[in-house]
Design a protein around this motif. Structure first.
Motif, PDB file in Angstrom:
ATOM      1  N   GLN A 183       2.189   9.021  -6.108  1.00 33.92           N
ATOM      2  CA  GLN A 183       1.795  10.101  -5.496  1.00 33.92           C
ATOM      3  C   GLN A 183       0.332  10.209  -5.661  1.00 33.92           C
ATOM      4  O   GLN A 183      -0.344  11.072  -6.009  1.00 33.92           O
ATOM      5  CB  GLN A 183       2.447  11.213  -6.045  1.00 33.92           C
ATOM      6  N   ILE A 184      -0.469   8.993  -4.913  1.00 34.12           N
ATOM      7  CA  ILE A 184      -1.552   9.141  -4.907  1.00 34.12           C
ATOM      8  C   ILE A 184      -2.672  10.308  -4.056  1.00 34.12           C
ATOM      9  O   ILE A 184      -1.815  10.092  -2.819  1.00 34.12           O
ATOM     10  CB  ILE A 184      -2.167   7.636  -4.437  1.00 34.12           C
TER      11      ILE A 184
ATOM     12  N   PHE B  35      -7.788   3.238  -6.860  1.00 36.18           N
ATOM     13  CA  PHE B  35      -7.741   4.441  -5.577  1.00 36.18           C
ATOM     14  C   PHE B  35      -8.989   5.437  -6.167  1.00 36.18           C
ATOM     15  O   PHE B  35      -9.084   5.972  -7.096  1.00 36.18           O
ATOM     16  CB  PHE B  35      -6.618   5.101  -5.317  1.00 36.18           C
TER      17      PHE B  35
ATOM     18  N   LYS C  91      -4.213  11.765  -1.162  1.00 38.25           N
ATOM     19  CA  LYS C  91      -4.391  11.171   0.287  1.00 38.25           C
ATOM     20  C   LYS C  91      -5.986  11.137   0.546  1.00 38.25           C
ATOM     21  O   LYS C  91      -6.399  10.128   1.252  1.00 38.25           O
ATOM     22  CB  LYS C  91      -3.884  12.080   1.293  1.00 38.25           C
TER      23      LYS C  91
ATOM     24  N   LEU D 101      -8.269   3.121  -1.597  1.00 38.01           N
ATOM     25  CA  LEU D 101      -7.943   1.724  -2.114  1.00 38.01           C
ATOM     26  C   LEU D 101      -9.029   0.861  -2.215  1.00 38.01           C
ATOM     27  O   LEU D 101      -9.542   0.502  -0.981  1.00 38.01           O
ATOM     28  CB  LEU D 101      -6.843   1.118  -1.621  1.00 38.01           C
TER      29      LEU D 101
ATOM     30  N   TYR E  75      -5.413   6.050 -11.482  1.00 39.74           N
ATOM     31  CA  TYR E  75      -5.316   5.340 -10.411  1.00 39.74           C
ATOM     32  C   TYR E  75      -5.643   3.939 -10.070  1.00 39.74           C
ATOM     33  O   TYR E  75      -6.151   3.364  -9.021  1.00 39.74           O
ATOM     34  CB  TYR E  75      -6.062   6.223  -8.974  1.00 39.74           C
TER      35      TYR E  75
ATOM     36  N   TYR F 297       0.963  -1.120  -0.131  1.00 38.14           N
ATOM     37  CA  TYR F 297      -0.048   0.096  -0.004  1.00 38.14           C
ATOM     38  C   TYR F 297       0.963   1.206   0.019  1.00 38.14           C
ATOM     39  O   TYR F 297       0.661   2.103  -0.840  1.00 38.14           O
ATOM     40  CB  TYR F 297      -1.031   0.167   1.034  1.00 38.14           C
ATOM     41  N   SER F 298       1.877   1.473   0.900  1.00 38.08           N
ATOM     42  CA  SER F 298       2.514   2.679   1.096  1.00 38.08           C
ATOM     43  C   SER F 298       3.532   2.863  -0.418  1.00 38.08           C
ATOM     44  O   SER F 298       3.808   3.988  -0.673  1.00 38.08           O
ATOM     45  CB  SER F 298       3.468   2.560   2.401  1.00 38.08           C
TER      46      SER F 298
ATOM     47  N   THR G 275       1.178   4.140  -3.007  1.00 41.86           N
ATOM     48  CA  THR G 275       0.709   5.663  -2.670  1.00 41.86           C
ATOM     49  C   THR G 275       1.778   6.363  -2.715  1.00 41.86           C
ATOM     50  O   THR G 275       1.748   7.592  -3.155  1.00 41.86           O
ATOM     51  CB  THR G 275       0.029   5.614  -1.406  1.00 41.86           C
ATOM     52  N   ASP G 276       3.125   6.196  -2.225  1.00 41.35           N
ATOM     53  CA  ASP G 276       4.381   7.060  -2.340  1.00 41.35           C
ATOM     54  C   ASP G 276       4.812   7.089  -3.694  1.00 41.35           C
ATOM     55  O   ASP G 276       5.158   8.295  -4.087  1.00 41.35           O
ATOM     56  CB  ASP G 276       5.291   6.533  -1.300  1.00 41.35           C
TER      57      ASP G 276
END
Length: 208
Positions: A56-57, A207, A59, A63, A95, A48-49, A52-53
């Motif tokens: 650059q999903i 996302f 915030k 998901l 996404y 997950y991280s 997202t990192d």
């Protein structure tokens, strides 16, 4: 990511107990069966991280798991539909992501990422879709439909830009907008038996 799971055996044994069926709507050239819930839950928590990192999903987006399958390629080249003979994209959303885990021992065909020659596109988003579709249809109208084979090499229509070779316990994560195709070897990869075929775990998430 290589050597993802400390022990693949439980995942392989579960696959042998599953009933594999052909998807009714998907363009996948093979058969699929549900993945174990605990595996998908643990995997998505682990990546997950990273997703997202790296991508650059925003915030505020959450998901959503969409589909989670064991997959086996089982369609002979001469039986492929037209769209199964060329690289494809999974979704137009920026996404939406595909996650693939190579489960079976090798050697097997890997995965290729492609650029569409006439349009120059490597990923197909909503703003590019109509241009890409028109360009691809015009090319096939002029040059004929793609031959009855899995696309594993570059030609004037699609050019390979990157390949991810097959290695047991290797994980890939990529945006669903990217043009890609399995680099399927008919001699080793077309097999609907989870004990002997090109077994992969495939997860699709978005996302939103």
């Amino acid at each position: 990511m290589d050597n993802l799971a400390t022990d693949l055996q439980p995942l392989l044994e579960t696959a042998q107990q599953r009933e594999f069926t052909s998807p009714q709507k998907a363009a996948y050239p093979g058969v699929r069966a549900p993945l174990p819930h605990e595996y998908t839950k643990t995997l998505l928590q682990a990546v997950y991280s990273l997703i997202t990192d790296l991508y650059q999903i925003p915030k505020h987006l959450k998901l959503y798991p969409l589909n989670q399958y064991y997959s086996l390629v089982s369609t002979a080249p001469e039986k492929l539909a037209r769209l199964q003979r060329v690289p494809h994209f999974d979704n137009l959303s920026p996404y939406y992501f595909a996650i693939m885990h190579y489960l079976a021992p090798g050697p097997r065909g890997g995965t290729g990422f492609f650029r569409h020659g006439p349009s120059g596109f490597e990923n197909i988003n909503a703003s590019r879709f109509e241009t890409f579709k028109g360009s691809a249809e015009a090319y096939m109208a002029e040059h004929g439909e793609p031959p009855s084979r899995y696309q594993t090499q570059s030609d004037e229509h699609f050019v390979i830009t990157e390949t991810i070779s097959y290695q047991q316990n290797r994980l890939m994560i990529y945006p669903g907008t990217l043009l890609h195709s399995g680099l399927i070897d008919p001699d080793t990869d077309i097999d609907a038996n989870p004990q002997t075929g090109r077994l992969t775990a495939n997860l699709f998430i978005e996302f939103k």
